[in-house]
Design a protein around this motif. Sequence first.
Motif, PDB file in Angstrom:
ATOM      1  N   LYS A   1      -4.305   5.621   1.160  1.00 29.68           N
ATOM      2  CA  LYS A   1      -3.472   7.066   0.831  1.00 29.68           C
ATOM      3  C   LYS A   1      -3.100   8.147   0.902  1.00 29.68           C
ATOM      4  O   LYS A   1      -1.737   8.573   0.617  1.00 29.68           O
ATOM      5  CB  LYS A   1      -3.357   5.866  -0.621  1.00 29.68           C
TER       6      LYS A   1
ATOM      7  N   ILE B   1       1.695  -0.263 -10.424  1.00 31.45           N
ATOM      8  CA  ILE B   1       1.405  -1.263  -9.297  1.00 31.45           C
ATOM      9  C   ILE B   1       1.648  -2.450  -9.521  1.00 31.45           C
ATOM     10  O   ILE B   1       1.328  -3.124  -8.863  1.00 31.45           O
ATOM     11  CB  ILE B   1      -0.212  -0.497  -9.122  1.00 31.45           C
TER      12      ILE B   1
ATOM     13  N   TYR C   1       2.304   1.214  -3.421  1.00 31.24           N
ATOM     14  CA  TYR C   1       1.923   2.300  -4.811  1.00 31.24           C
ATOM     15  C   TYR C   1       1.350   3.697  -4.508  1.00 31.24           C
ATOM     16  O   TYR C   1       1.872   3.937  -5.781  1.00 31.24           O
ATOM     17  CB  TYR C   1       0.127   1.348  -4.620  1.00 31.24           C
ATOM     18  N   SER C   2       1.671   3.780  -3.386  1.00 32.13           N
ATOM     19  CA  SER C   2       1.342   5.592  -3.373  1.00 32.13           C
ATOM     20  C   SER C   2       2.460   6.107  -3.490  1.00 32.13           C
ATOM     21  O   SER C   2       2.651   7.280  -3.943  1.00 32.13           O
ATOM     22  CB  SER C   2       1.215   5.744  -1.654  1.00 32.13           C
TER      23      SER C   2
ATOM     24  N   THR D   1      -4.306  -5.778  -1.604  1.00 36.35           N
ATOM     25  CA  THR D   1      -3.849  -4.775  -1.555  1.00 36.35           C
ATOM     26  C   THR D   1      -4.996  -3.570  -2.811  1.00 36.35           C
ATOM     27  O   THR D   1      -4.431  -2.138  -2.370  1.00 36.35           O
ATOM     28  CB  THR D   1      -2.387  -4.845  -1.637  1.00 36.35           C
TER      29      THR D   1
ATOM     30  N   LEU E   1       0.989  -1.331  -0.094  1.00 35.58           N
ATOM     31  CA  LEU E   1      -0.023   0.549  -0.008  1.00 35.58           C
ATOM     32  C   LEU E   1       1.039   1.563  -0.196  1.00 35.58           C
ATOM     33  O   LEU E   1       1.143   2.290  -0.735  1.00 35.58           O
ATOM     34  CB  LEU E   1      -1.071  -0.597   1.307  1.00 35.58           C
TER      35      LEU E   1
ATOM     36  N   TYR F   1      -6.439   0.303  -2.442  1.00 33.09           N
ATOM     37  CA  TYR F   1      -5.778   0.844  -3.449  1.00 33.09           C
ATOM     38  C   TYR F   1      -6.909   1.509  -4.502  1.00 33.09           C
ATOM     39  O   TYR F   1      -7.014   2.522  -4.000  1.00 33.09           O
ATOM     40  CB  TYR F   1      -4.308   0.574  -3.946  1.00 33.09           C
TER      41      TYR F   1
ATOM     42  N   PRO G   1       2.973   5.099  -8.136  1.00 32.06           N
ATOM     43  CA  PRO G   1       1.701   4.132  -8.649  1.00 32.06           C
ATOM     44  C   PRO G   1       1.384   3.984  -9.865  1.00 32.06           C
ATOM     45  O   PRO G   1       0.749   2.967 -10.614  1.00 32.06           O
ATOM     46  CB  PRO G   1       0.731   5.906  -8.517  1.00 32.06           C
TER      47      PRO G   1
END
Length: 383
Positions: free
Chosen positions: A252, A73, A66-67, A121, A63, A125, A70
């Motif tokens: 996020k 991902i 991903y933030s 996840t 997570l 997201y 991005p």
Amino acid sequence: MRKLITIGTNTVRGFAGPVFNFLIIIFGISNFGKENWGTIINAQLWVFFVVFILSWGHKEYLLRKYSEVPSKIYYSFFSNFLSRSLLFPLSFILFFFFPYTTASYCILLALLMYCYDACYTLLIYHQKFSSLLIAEILSFSIIISCIFYYQSFNLTIFLQLYCIALVCKLTTVMISLKLWKEKILFKVSKNEFIYALPFFLNGFSGWLTSKIDLYIVDSYLSRSQLSEYQLLITAFLILQALSAFITLPFTKHIYRVSNTILLKIQKKLSIIAIPIVSIGALFIWLIMEKLIALNMDNRYYIIGAFIALPSFYYTLDIMTLIKKHQERTIIIINIIGFLINLIVMLSLINTYKIFGVLISVCINRWVLLLIYKLHGRLKNTPV
């Protein structure tokens, strides 16, 4: 309005899993008895432990990743998923705990849970909370229907049913994510273990703090008492988890906002905490005593409410520490909580049974709250 819908959907989804589990335990015990249903709880405890090891802290790690990146991902997802798959042979340890047939289905269950947790996840997201809710409803419907269908209990049959339910959940989320449309680019690397290690250690210390009670009860008390304790603690953990469910849709964003905004969120959580926990505890008492007739003293429910309350005050403290890459602090705090919990629990369980375990868990939660707040004051970052 859109944010409110997102919060509402995720809160309902977050509630659904624990509530459905709670109802399954209720009807499982009602239809097959505490001793019989205690055997499936025992099997699940060891499956959950194996899946936890296989997860290797991937949820929090991914997570945040991903933030931060991005654009990659799905590369991050597939690389992490396939790298962690190398750990799966560890699940064969279940053959040491259960007969061959039972262990085989437990391993299959662990595999399905592993795959489902991996997709979690991406769903979080992309805020596909409705898909998670549908998956939970579908799984619950299958298991609860079979509880009423079967006249006698058989552990193997119910393990098979849990596997079927997980296949349905996994199919639902796969359709929602449309993973087959994404390019499967990945790199199996030891870095997935190295970089996620702090999250795993953090999670493991948290697991020791929050789950050790079930394993102690499983070891020291009867299957019947294990069922009673699981029923009671699950109800209050639903209340405790509400704080996380409320903040999860903004995970996020929380990693990006200032401490001032976090402080405002914390104040709102603090305002709603006592009313929510009080009403929830009363509701739990009504269900347990008026509908199920568990015949437990009111003090069990008072202690349960005090178990659920602290999480509303320290959930954002934990997220703030993760945001600042201070997972080591969380690990140290959790280990302190675990040691206190273990010492008190082992001191009380033989004399006070389930109530002694509840007292220990309650002390643990309030000690954690005190430590997190003191740490925030000392570092001048109170939330």
